[in-house]
Design a protein around this motif. Structure first.
Motif, short mmCIF file in Angstrom:
data_model
loop_
_atom_site.label_atom_id
_atom_site.label_comp_id
_atom_site.label_asym_id
_atom_site.label_seq_id
_atom_site.Cartn_x
_atom_site.Cartn_y
_atom_site.Cartn_z
N ASP A 270 0.74 -1.17 0.06
CA ASP A 270 0.15 0.22 0.04
C ASP A 270 0.95 1.18 -0.02
O ASP A 270 1.80 1.50 0.96
N PRO A 271 0.62 2.24 -0.93
CA PRO A 271 1.54 3.30 -1.05
C PRO A 271 1.16 4.44 0.26
O PRO A 271 2.16 5.31 0.35
N GLY A 272 0.50 4.12 1.12
CA GLY A 272 0.07 4.60 2.45
C GLY A 272 1.41 4.28 3.35
O GLY A 272 1.54 5.12 4.14
N ALA A 274 5.55 3.69 2.88
CA ALA A 274 6.69 3.87 2.02
C ALA A 274 7.26 2.24 1.94
O ALA A 274 7.56 1.68 3.00
N GLU A 289 9.11 -2.11 4.46
CA GLU A 289 8.32 -1.16 4.55
C GLU A 289 9.19 -0.14 5.72
O GLU A 289 9.85 -0.54 6.32
N ASN A 316 7.59 2.76 -4.03
CA ASN A 316 5.90 2.42 -4.24
C ASN A 316 5.42 4.07 -4.29
O ASN A 316 4.11 4.12 -4.05
N ARG A 317 6.21 5.04 -4.03
CA ARG A 317 5.84 6.50 -3.85
C ARG A 317 6.90 7.34 -4.52
O ARG A 317 8.00 7.11 -5.03
N LYS A 318 6.49 8.60 -4.57
CA LYS A 318 7.36 9.51 -5.31
C LYS A 318 8.75 9.46 -4.42
O LYS A 318 8.96 9.48 -3.31
N ALA A 337 10.09 4.15 -10.14
CA ALA A 337 9.09 4.87 -9.23
C ALA A 337 8.13 5.49 -9.93
O ALA A 337 7.99 5.69 -11.00
N PRO A 338 6.85 5.82 -9.21
CA PRO A 338 5.67 6.43 -9.78
C PRO A 338 6.15 8.03 -10.17
O PRO A 338 5.62 8.33 -11.29
N GLU A 339 7.02 8.51 -9.25
CA GLU A 339 7.33 10.08 -9.36
C GLU A 339 8.54 10.22 -9.03
O GLU A 339 9.20 9.34 -8.22
#
Length: 529
Positions: A270-272, A274, A289, A316-318, A337-339
């Motif tokens: 979950d990107p909530g 890291a 995580e 999993n996140r910016k 990465a997504p961003e």
């Protein structure tokens, strides 16, 4: 023998993608080529001031049925299929007032794009092109006489050739274009048939086809003596195939394979929270995580700092600057990465060969899909392993149930073991892998390998005690005998997660109870060969 040069006197243009269309048509007109077109294409050319005939001027038949019927006519297909200098074909053309078409420019209704955006069934059906593939195949079959262009990227080459030959195309070009055209219709039909199979719930349709568009030729494949190319299917799944490469040298075959493995694994989290996954040779060598990406990366790195050298890092996140600073301290092939923050990109820019891929999102681990693998004389196709541990009904089978802390680590480990080559064993502690055993021929060997890795990681960190002490362990398939579980207990694991289902489950459960382990069954196996 085919004639090398064929003068282009008449061209039929009917495209959904109008990129470069007007300039291309204007160049054709400059060579005295008569332009014939349909619907929106004719409108675009006419508004640009070009003289263009409507397809009905050729067929003497109106468009009808909302445009479904316009080019399926003998005067179109006769003009494409007629063999020049064939007396019988010439006589038929003369008798039926069929005029030759020397150049066909068609790209198809955007079925794949319509499907990718999640359009309803009826809209997808309406975006299935019929006349376009029929014309493309006719022109491609008759490539000795007719040139066919299905991709705007070929416009410039055709115009350059016509400029060099006084308005003609060469047989080598026509054959190259015909090959590309047949491949395009094959890939188009494959996309449609696979979509319908999925809609019907047919996991194994009687005939299965697939195709792709070349993204880039590669310097070589897995090894330098192997040729390779990277092809895109058009599937709208965020990942290496859809990513923007922000910097770095060209990806290799192995880079693509490993990066896909890393990003699919990190998408389980979950990107909530890291999460970072480090992959080497398509296997995770560290995953964790953390409160921040920096913390998660350092925890993942601790699992196997030796294997991480030259690996792939997936987030999993910016990507932020703090994580970027840590990642570049170790030689890394690819970051995905997504961003990424601007400051993080500036830090990575100092490593000019380091590839940075930005995907814009994460793939959905629950999404349906089909995966393929070649074998001699055929290929295997299966639905994607979209089972997620959070959706599983975990069954406690031992006298002792896992503590909440152990349960969190068990679920974490099961997310990772899904992406480790079988036989797979993963030790985890505090939401981080501490030992991974991959690809061994026996499960007990995987257990021992993972335990050895945990000991090596501890020594690398300057610790006296193995990282596996107080960990949990995940197995991708059942323990066929107690030996693999006992190896995990000897390494210091306190809890186990596995599918269950062995004929020896009672013996394995008894061994777990004897060792004071907590064990849960998932009922779901995660073999990954």
């Amino acid at each position: 023998m085919p004639v090398d040069q064929r003068k282009v006197a008449r061209a039929l243009l009917s495209v959904s993608d109008k990129t470069g269309l007007v300039d291309f048509a204007r160049a054709l007109a400059g060579h005295g080529v008569e332009l014939v077109s349909t619907g929106g294409t004719r409108k675009a050319l006419s508004e640009a001031g070009l003289a263009v005939k409507d397809i009905s001027d050729l067929t003497h038949f109106p468009e009808m049925m909302d445009g479904r019927l316009k080019t399926l006519h003998p005067k179109v297909h006769g003009g494409l299929l007629a063999i020049r200098e064939n007396p019988e074909h010439e006589a038929a053309m003369l008798a039926h007032d069929i005029r030759p078409i020397d150049l066909l420019v068609v790209n198809l209704y955007p079925f794949e794009a319509t499907l990718a955006k999640g359009a309803p069934f009826e809209e997808c059906v309406e975006n299935i092109d019929i006349g376009g593939p029929a014309m493309i195949r006719a022109a491609s079959k008759n490539h000795d006489d007719v040139a066919v262009v299905v991709d705007p990227s070929d416009y410039a080459a055709v115009i350059d050739e016509m400029a060099a030959t006084g308005g003609a195309t060469l047989i080598a070009t026509r054959r190259r274009l015909a090959q590309k055209a047949f491949a395009r219709t094959a890939a188009y039909d494959a996309a449609i048939s696979n979509w319908l199979a999925e809609e019907l719930g047919e996991a194994a349709p009687p005939v299965r086809a697939f195709g792709g568009k070349l993204s880039e030729p590669m310097r070589y494949g897995e090894n330098p003596h192997q040729a390779a190319g990277f092809y895109l299917t058009g599937e709208a799944r965020p990942g290496v195939a859809t990513a923007r490469q922000a910097q770095g040298k060209q990806l290799s075959y192995n880079n693509v394979n490993d990066t896909d493995a890393a990003f699919e694994c990190v998408a389980e989290f979950d990107p909530g929270h890291a999460a970072v996954v480090i992959v080497k040779h398509a296997n995770p060598c560290g995953a964790a995580e953390g409160a921040t990406l920096e913390e998660a990366y350092l925890k993942a790195l601790r699992c196997d700092p030796v294997s991480a050298f030259g690996g792939i890092v997936a987030l999993n996140r910016k990507l932020d600057a703090a994580a970027a600073r840590e990642i570049v301290k170790v030689f890394t092939e690819v970051i995905i990465a997504p961003e990424a923050e601007d400051e993080a990109m500036d830090i990575i820019a100092a490593k000019k060969n380091l590839r940075l891929l930005l995907t814009g999102g994460l793939p959905d681990p629950r999404a349906r899909g089909v995966t393929f693998r070649s074998v001699a004389g055929g290929f295997l196709a299966q639905t994607r392993d979209n089972a997620v541990v959070d959706d599983m009904e975990l069954k406690v089978v031992t006298k002792r149930a896992p503590t909440p802390h152990e349960l969190a680590d068990l679920k974490f480990a099961y997310r990772v073991v899904k992406h480790v080559k079988s036989n797979a064993i993963v030790y985890a502690k505090d939401l981080a892998t501490v030992g991974i055993g991959a690809g061994q021929m026996s499960r007990v060997d995987s257990s021992r390998t993972a335990a050895h890795k945990a000991g090596e990681a501890a020594r690398a960190a300057g610790l006296a005690e193995s990282l596996a002490k107080g960990s949990v362990v995940a197995s991708d398939a059942f323990f066929p005998f107690p030996d693999g579980l006992l190896a995990a207990a000897a390494a210091g694991a306190s809890a186990v997660i596995q599918p269950g289902g062995s004929v020896n489950d009672k013996d394995v459960i008894a061994a777990a109870d004897e060792q004071g382990l907590a064990m849960v069954f998932t009922g779901v196996r995660h073999f990954r060969h």
